[in-house]
Motif scaffolding. Structure first.
Motif, PDB file in Angstrom:
ATOM      1  N   GLN A 169       0.608  -1.148  -0.061  1.00 42.11           N
ATOM      2  CA  GLN A 169       0.204   0.041  -0.025  1.00 42.11           C
ATOM      3  C   GLN A 169       0.771   1.201  -0.266  1.00 42.11           C
ATOM      4  O   GLN A 169       1.983   1.326   0.496  1.00 42.11           O
ATOM      5  N   SER A 210      -1.308  -3.683  -3.994  1.00 46.24           N
ATOM      6  CA  SER A 210      -2.464  -2.736  -3.536  1.00 46.24           C
ATOM      7  C   SER A 210      -3.189  -1.948  -4.956  1.00 46.24           C
ATOM      8  O   SER A 210      -3.914  -1.376  -4.453  1.00 46.24           O
ATOM      9  N   GLU A 211      -2.647  -2.221  -5.944  1.00 46.25           N
ATOM     10  CA  GLU A 211      -3.504  -1.788  -7.094  1.00 46.25           C
ATOM     11  C   GLU A 211      -4.871  -2.238  -7.067  1.00 46.25           C
ATOM     12  O   GLU A 211      -5.250  -3.382  -6.795  1.00 46.25           O
ATOM     13  N   GLY A 243      -0.486   2.161 -11.195  1.00 46.09           N
ATOM     14  CA  GLY A 243      -0.392   3.593 -10.314  1.00 46.09           C
ATOM     15  C   GLY A 243      -0.830   4.834 -11.349  1.00 46.09           C
ATOM     16  O   GLY A 243      -0.340   5.889 -11.074  1.00 46.09           O
ATOM     17  N   VAL A 275      -2.524   3.811  -3.210  1.00 41.92           N
ATOM     18  CA  VAL A 275      -1.827   3.641  -4.291  1.00 41.92           C
ATOM     19  C   VAL A 275      -0.839   4.865  -4.705  1.00 41.92           C
ATOM     20  O   VAL A 275      -1.811   5.989  -4.821  1.00 41.92           O
TER      21      VAL A 275
END
Length: 381
Positions: free
Chosen positions: A156, A191-192, A199, A306
Motif C-alpha cells: 500500500q 495494492s492496485e 499507479g 496507491v
C-alpha cells in the motif's frame, strides 16, 4: 557581468538532466553546481536484472564528476542537510552554498515503516536501490539451492508497480530456466485496485492483458489489498490472509528527504515539494522541484492507498521544463514552458523475462484520449 548561479540538489535522472539542460539552454552562460550525496549515477530501471546476474553494478552506474566536468558543471559530493529559502542558501555536510535558482531533485527514500518486516534485516527483499538489489540477488542464489514458494508484491502506498511486474515476470522466466517452474507457487500481491493499474489509472485492455500474462505463467494474483506485516517466510495481509514463501520481493512506498519535509512551507508530510506546472514551488519563483521530489496529486480515491510512478521519463520531462523556465528567467523572458504531470505522455517499456510490453498513452493520468499496450519480444532487453 557575473553569471547567475543555478544550484541543483541530486545527481540522478532529475538532477543530471536539469543541470545539463540549463547549461545547454543558456549556451554555457550560467554557473551550474550539482550537490549530490552519491557520486555515481544509477540507472534504476535496470536494477530488476541485477539479482539474476543479467547486469552487474558497473553495467548500470557511472561516476558523476567526469560527466559534469566535461560540461563545465561544478560537482560537490556531499549531502544536503538544510534549506534557507529566504536567504537563498543550502547547507550541506561539507559547506554552505548560495544560489540564484535552486532545483530540488533529491529523489526518494524507501518507507519500510509502512509494512513491519520490510527493510534491512527484515523478512523480504526489495530492489529499489543498488544495495537492495545486490541483497536480493544474494537471497535469490540461496533460494536456488533450497527452492520453495515465492511472493512478489507492491505494498500500500507504493507507486513503482512497473518494477514489481517486471521482477515478477523475470522471476517466472528464471524459474523456468532453472527447471523449477512446476514446483514453485508464484504469487503477486498488490495494492492496485486491479491488474494493470500501474499507479496511473490503468489503460484500455490492460487488465485483460496482464491477466492473460499471469494465467500463461501460472501466477496467482491478489490485488486491492494492504499488507499488515512480513514474518520470516510469511506475508500477512490486513484481512489476515497469509502467504508462505521461501523468497519474497516487495516494493515499498517512497518518501522524500527529511530536510525537505522539515523546511517550512514547501513540502507535504511525505517530504514531496508542492509545485506548479512550471515546476516552480508554490511560494518561491526561484526554487524548482523535479522527479520524485515533486508532489503529484492523485486524481482518484481507492480503498487501498496507491502511489504514482514518477521515475525515468516523467522525471526527465519535468527537468527539461524547469531548465527552460530557469533559462527564461535569467534572460528576462516570460516563462513559456508548462506541463502538468498528468498531461505528460506516458512512455514505458516493461521487460517480462523473455517477453515484454510497450506502454504508450497521450497523457500520464486520466482522462486520456488514447492509450495502448503492445506486447511482444521487441520490448524485452
Amino acid at each position: 557581468m557575473a553569471h547567475k548561479k543555478v544550484l541543483v540538489l541530486g545527481g540522478n535522472f532529475g538532477g543530471l538532466t536539469a543541470a545539463l539542460a540549463v547549461r545547454h539552454e543558456l549556451h554555457g552562460e550560467v554557473d551550474v553546481r550539482v550537490v549530490s550525496q552519491s557520486d555515481e549515477f544509477i540507472f534504476n530501471p535496470s536494477l530488476i536484472w541485477l539479482p539474476f546476474g543479467k547486469r552487474r553494478p558497473s553495467d548500470l552506474s557511472f561516476p558523476l564528476a567526469p560527466t559534469f566536468d566535461t560540461h563545465g558543471i561544478d560537482f560537490v559530493h556531499a549531502a544536503a542537510t538544510g534549506l534557507d529559502l529566504a536567504g537563498k542558501k543550502v547547507m550541506t555536510s561539507s559547506a554552505t552554498y548560495d544560489y540564484d535558482y535552486l532545483v530540488i531533485a533529491t529523489g526518494y527514500r524507501n518507507n519500510f515503516a509502512a509494512v513491519p518486516g520490510l527493510g534491512p534485516g527484515g523478512n523480504a527483499y526489495t530492489i529499489t536501490t543498488l544495495e537492495d538489489a545486490i541483497h536480493a540477488g544474494e537471497g535469490w542464489r540461496r533460494f536456488l539451492s533450497n527452492p520453495g514458494d515465492i511472493v512478489i508484491g507492491a505494498s500500500q502506498g507504493a507507486g513503482c508497480f512497473g518494477a514489481a511486474y517486471e521482477y515478477l515476470f523475470n522471476v517466472s522466466h528464471q524459474l523456468r530456466k532453472a527447471g523449477l517452474k512446476k514446483q514453485v507457487k508464484l504469487t503477486y500481491v498488490s495494492s492496485e485496485p486491479f491488474l494493470g493499474h500501474f499507479g496511473i489509472g490503468g489503460l484500455p485492455h490492460g487488465e485483460a492483458l496482464l491477466g492473460m500474462f499471469l494465467k500463461k505463467e501460472r501466477i496467482e494474483a491478489v490485488v486491492n489489498t494492504a499488507m499488515d506485516h512480513v514474518d520470516e517466510g510469511r506475508l500477512v495481509l490486513s484481512d489476515d490472509r497469509t502467504f508462505d514463501f521461501s523468497y519474497s520481493m516487495i516494493i515499498p512506498p517512497f518518501v522524500g528527504q527529511d530536510f525537505i519535509r522539515d523546511t517550512p512551507g514547501i513540502a507535504d508530510d511525505k517530504g514531496y515539494v508542492k509545485v506548479r506546472d512550471t515546476y516552480q514551488t508554490n511560494d518561491y519563483d526561484d526554487v524548482y522541484a523535479v522527479g520524485i521530489a515533486a508532489q503529484v496529486t492523485v486524481p482518484w480515491q481507492s480503498a487501498v492507498p496507491v502511489g504514482i510512478p514518477k521515475t525515468g521519463f516523467p522525471t526527465e520531462r519535468m527537468a527539461h521544463v524547469a531548465a527552460r523556465n530557469i533559462a527564461a528567467q535569467i534572460k528576462g523572458e516570460p516563462l513559456g514552458s508548462h506541463e502538468a504531470f498528468g498531461d505528460m505522455p506516458a512512455v514505458c517499456v516493461m521487460d517480462a523475462g523473455n517477453n515484454g510490453v510497450i506502454i504508450l498513452a497521450d497523457k500520464m493520468l486520466p482522462p486520456r484520449g488514447h492509450g495502448i499496450l503492445i506486447p511482444g519480444p521487441q520490448a524485452h532487453a
